[in-house]
Design a protein around this motif. Structure first.
Motif, PDB file in Angstrom:
ATOM      1  N   ALA A  94     -42.559   3.613  15.599  1.00  0.00           N
ATOM      2  CA  ALA A  94     -43.338   3.320  14.392  1.00  0.00           C
ATOM      3  C   ALA A  94     -43.541   4.585  13.566  1.00  0.00           C
ATOM      4  N   ALA A  95     -43.785   5.714  14.242  1.00  0.00           N
ATOM      5  CA  ALA A  95     -43.964   6.987  13.534  1.00  0.00           C
ATOM      6  C   ALA A  95     -42.686   7.396  12.814  1.00  0.00           C
ATOM      7  N   ARG A  96     -41.573   7.022  13.376  1.00  0.00           N
ATOM      8  CA  ARG A  96     -40.294   7.315  12.728  1.00  0.00           C
ATOM      9  C   ARG A  96     -40.171   6.523  11.422  1.00  0.00           C
ATOM     10  N   ASN A  97     -40.726   5.300  11.436  1.00  0.00           N
ATOM     11  CA  ASN A  97     -40.633   4.428  10.265  1.00  0.00           C
ATOM     12  C   ASN A  97     -41.747   4.671   9.254  1.00  0.00           C
ATOM     13  N   GLY A  98     -42.930   5.040   9.743  1.00  0.00           N
ATOM     14  CA  GLY A  98     -44.060   5.276   8.851  1.00  0.00           C
ATOM     15  C   GLY A  98     -45.012   4.093   8.774  1.00  0.00           C
TER      16      GLY A  98
END
Length: 211
Positions: A94-98
């Motif tokens: 999720a952090a990779r996607n934002g």
């Protein structure tokens, strides 16, 4: 009302009562009592009971006796272990996607709870579920929310789960996870999610041992 509708109604009522703890584990029920309580005949009742049995929520014994299955501490810890593995990976992704709109909305709700907004167990349970689903969806893991719903449904039946009242602490942990995802800090998001589940595990064990 058709037999199918009656069985659906009986199933939903019993499932909700068991999941919410209104009918606790190890409760012994009889088909006769259930027909009177639910206002259905034995045919739709038995269809409903078969569904609950397949889901592992009850055992049907001899002479029409129904035993509500309990959730053991070991089962609860296994669920936490599974969720820790799945959701740590989800937080990293999720952090990779934002950030997403549902995650922001859930984060704002958790901020209010972290600041002391009063909430009941049932309301927090819904908010907690919304947060974890939002993380899974932000990660783009479309099958994960259904897995989480299933595992949370089992966990909710545990008396240890329902005894939990550390809403402020859990909400603050959720806020930190959401902020790490928004900052696109993959390592922090994963670490905070893993720590969150370790903290939940510690709280459960503390409740179990009375420490």
């Amino acid at each position: 009302m058709s037999a199918a509708t009656l069985s659906d109604t009986a199933y939903e009522k019993m499932r909700d009562d068991i999941t919410s703890g209104r009918i606790p584990g190890e409760t012994v029920l009889s088909e006769r009592a259930l027909t009177e309580t639910l206002g259905v005949s034995r045919t739709p009742l038995r269809v409903a009971l078969s569904r609950l049995e397949k889901e592992g929520m009850i055992d049907r014994l001899n002479n029409g006796v129904v035993l509500v299955r309990s959730v053991s501490v070991e089962q609860l810890l296994q669920i936490l272990h599974l969720r820790r593995q799945l959701e740590t990976a989800a937080a990293r992704r999720a952090a990779r996607n934002g950030q997403t709109a549902p995650l922001k909305a859930s984060r704002d709700r958790m901020q209010a709870l972290a600041e002391g907004t009063e909430v009941t167990f049932d309301a927090f349970w819904q908010d907690d579920g919304a947060f974890h689903r939002a993380v899974a969806e932000a990660a783009g893991l479309t099958i994960l929310p259904a897995i989480l719903d299933e595992q949370r449904g089992i966990a909710r039946r545990s008396a240890l789960t329902r005894a939990n009242d550390s809403f402020v602490v859990q909400a603050a942990e959720h806020v930190a996870i959401a902020d790490a995802i928004t900052a696109r800090d993959e390592e922090a998001a994963a670490t905070l999610m893993a720590d969150h589940f370790e903290n939940v595990r510690a709280r459960f064990l503390g409740s179990f041992t009375g420490t």
